[in-house]
Design an enzyme around this catalytic site. Structure first.
Site, PDB file in Angstrom:
ATOM      1  N   GLY A 211       0.823  -1.206   0.000  1.00  0.00           N
ATOM      2  CA  GLY A 211       0.000   0.000   0.000  1.00  0.00           C
ATOM      3  C   GLY A 211       0.850   1.247   0.000  1.00  0.00           C
ATOM      4  N   GLU A 212       0.530   2.159   0.900  1.00  0.00           N
ATOM      5  CA  GLU A 212       1.268   3.426   0.895  1.00  0.00           C
ATOM      6  C   GLU A 212       2.678   3.281   1.461  1.00  0.00           C
ATOM      7  OE1 GLU A 212      -0.579   6.364   3.440  1.00  0.00           O
ATOM      8  OE2 GLU A 212      -1.357   4.796   4.729  1.00  0.00           O
ATOM      9  N   GLY A 214       5.035   1.248   0.062  1.00  0.00           N
ATOM     10  CA  GLY A 214       5.977   0.799  -0.959  1.00  0.00           C
ATOM     11  C   GLY A 214       5.746  -0.634  -1.398  1.00  0.00           C
ATOM     12  N   ASP A 242      -3.817  -2.467  -8.811  1.00  0.00           N
ATOM     13  CA  ASP A 242      -3.970  -2.795 -10.242  1.00  0.00           C
ATOM     14  C   ASP A 242      -3.165  -1.831 -11.109  1.00  0.00           C
ATOM     15  OD1 ASP A 242      -5.977  -4.605  -9.363  1.00  0.00           O
ATOM     16  OD2 ASP A 242      -7.377  -2.925  -9.289  1.00  0.00           O
TER      17      ASP A 242
HETATM   18  P1  AMP Z   1      -7.246  -2.692  -5.915  1.00  0.00           P
HETATM   19  O1  AMP Z   1      -6.146  -2.408  -6.858  1.00  0.00           O
HETATM   20  O2  AMP Z   1      -7.010  -3.926  -5.106  1.00  0.00           O
HETATM   21  O3  AMP Z   1      -7.653  -1.510  -5.090  1.00  0.00           O
HETATM   22  O4  AMP Z   1      -8.524  -3.080  -6.828  1.00  0.00           O
HETATM   23  C1  AMP Z   1      -9.738  -2.374  -6.834  1.00  0.00           C
HETATM   24  C2  AMP Z   1     -10.654  -2.900  -7.908  1.00  0.00           C
HETATM   25  O5  AMP Z   1     -10.834  -4.305  -7.745  1.00  0.00           O
HETATM   26  C3  AMP Z   1     -12.023  -2.275  -7.847  1.00  0.00           C
HETATM   27  O6  AMP Z   1     -12.178  -1.371  -8.912  1.00  0.00           O
HETATM   28  C4  AMP Z   1     -13.016  -3.444  -7.916  1.00  0.00           C
HETATM   29  O7  AMP Z   1     -13.955  -3.303  -8.953  1.00  0.00           O
HETATM   30  C5  AMP Z   1     -12.141  -4.657  -8.165  1.00  0.00           C
HETATM   31  N1  AMP Z   1     -12.548  -5.821  -7.376  1.00  0.00           N
HETATM   32  C6  AMP Z   1     -13.056  -5.841  -6.120  1.00  0.00           C
HETATM   33  N2  AMP Z   1     -13.316  -7.095  -5.727  1.00  0.00           N
HETATM   34  C7  AMP Z   1     -12.959  -7.902  -6.758  1.00  0.00           C
HETATM   35  C8  AMP Z   1     -12.972  -9.316  -6.964  1.00  0.00           C
HETATM   36  N3  AMP Z   1     -13.416 -10.152  -6.021  1.00  0.00           N
HETATM   37  N4  AMP Z   1     -12.516  -9.789  -8.150  1.00  0.00           N
HETATM   38  C9  AMP Z   1     -12.077  -8.943  -9.096  1.00  0.00           C
HETATM   39  N5  AMP Z   1     -12.030  -7.615  -8.959  1.00  0.00           N
HETATM   40  C10 AMP Z   1     -12.468  -7.091  -7.813  1.00  0.00           C
END
Ligand code: AMP
Length: 315
Positions: A211-212, A214, A242
């Site tokens: 997370g924040e 690193g 992501d």
């Molecule tokens: P992150 O990078 O972990 O903050 O991912 C956030 C994104 O993950 C959000 O935009 C959600 O739409 C997506 N997300 C949440 N739960 C799931 C899941 N179980 N499977 C796939 N994508 C998800």
């Protein structure tokens, strides 16, 4: 392997979503989200992208137009007439590293059977972004001879589809996970031991997102720690992981090189992209982000983590 200037394209499969998100800075409803959307847009700063996913006909055309405008090939996106797009609802308290899920509706993803167009089956760089690990495996099986395969996941799938996830890990070169997820999957409290346990499951390289705070790269016996960026304004951490992974694989594909120095730089580029993404809700910051800003922040990352060699006389 020498660096080249012709970027390879990246194939990305994962959730394409409409999100409801609340943070201490505000909230959004039905906002563009999803692991594949965040990571594709991040990767597109470096390389062409082929996105694979499914949406319902409630998914606004303007979101597809936005993806297409970013050098992202959307021919692998299916739109299901009468279907509902994947939806996630969550919130963050003042510990912005912890996403609290309120609701996950798989909707059209529940019955999705990806069929890769012929043009996608020759992909060299593949990112299995967060989604049902069985879908990740389906996609991986259809890619003929990838140079690099990378996966990400989250607690939802660690709890619900553990065996399929372990199968995915057997077949990828690099696994991304955040620190809590790596501990949860392996049962190891130490992040270092958790990373080693993940490597034993298959991937030669494991990247732990903190997370924040690193990110850590474990590749063979090599370790690298990327710092966090001292951001003053954080609006919404959704999609940081992501975006990080998308920036990472986009840069590696652009360089068409998987040596350790390239992977280290890719971790920094991923951190740079993620640090921008959290400045606004949804993918809004990505819409205005420029290459000049990315370059400037990369230099700042280098400055904040640079230190002199050991002074032998003083120890
Ligand atoms: P992150 O990078 O972990 O903050 O991912 C956030 C994104 O993950 C959000 O935009 C959600 O739409 C997506 N997300 C949440 N739960 C799931 C899941 N179980 N499977 C796939 N994508 C998800």
């Amino acid at each position: 392997m020498p660096e080249t200037n012709s970027p390879s394209s990246v194939l990305i499969v994962g959730s394409m979503a409409l999100d409801n998100v609340r943070t201490p800075a505000g909230n959004v409803t039905d906002a563009l989200g999803g692991a594949a959307d965040y990571s594709s847009v991040a990767a597109s700063f470096f390389s062409p992208v082929q996105i694979v996913g499914v949406v319902g006909d409630d998914f606004p055309q303007e979101h597809l137009d936005f993806l297409a405008s970013r050098n992202i090939d959307i021919s692998g996106v299916q739109t299901i007439a009468g279907g509902k797009t994947f939806r996630w609802a969550g919130y963050y308290d003042f510990d912005l590293n912890i996403a609290h899920t309120l609701d996950t509706q798989l909707n059209v993803f529940a019955d999705f059977q990806p069929q890769l167009p012929a043009s996608h089956q020759n992909a060299e760089y593949v990112f299995l972004a967060n989604i049902d690990p069985e879908l990740q495996l389906d996609v991986l099986k259809q890619v003929k001879s990838p140079k690099l395969t990378v996966c990400d996941t989250m607690n939802f799938w660690i709890e619900g589809k553990r065996d399929a996830l372990i199968e995915v890990l057997k077949h990828v070169d690099i696994a991304f996970m955040n620190d809590a997820e790596a501990r949860q999957l392996t049962g190891k409290l130490s992040v270092v031991k958790a990373a080693k346990a993940l490597q034993e499951l298959g991937p030669k390289t494991v990247i732990i997102k903190k997370g924040e705070h690193g990110a850590l790269l474990f590749s063979g016996n090599d370790h690298f720690a990327a710092p966090s960026y001292p951001l003053e304004d954080i609006a919404d951490p959704t999609g940081a992981g992501d975006t990080f992974a998308g920036g990472f694989i986009g840069y590696v594909a652009q360089q068409n090189n998987t040596d350790i120095q390239t992977l280290r730089k890719a971790v920094v580029y991923g951190s740079v992209l993620a640090s921008f993404n959290v400045e606004d809700f949804s993918l809004n910051r990505m819409r205005t982000l420029t290459h000049a800003e990315i370059g400037a922040r990369y230099r700042e990352f280098r400055n904040i983590s640079f230190f002199e060699a050991l002074d032998e006389a003083s120890v």
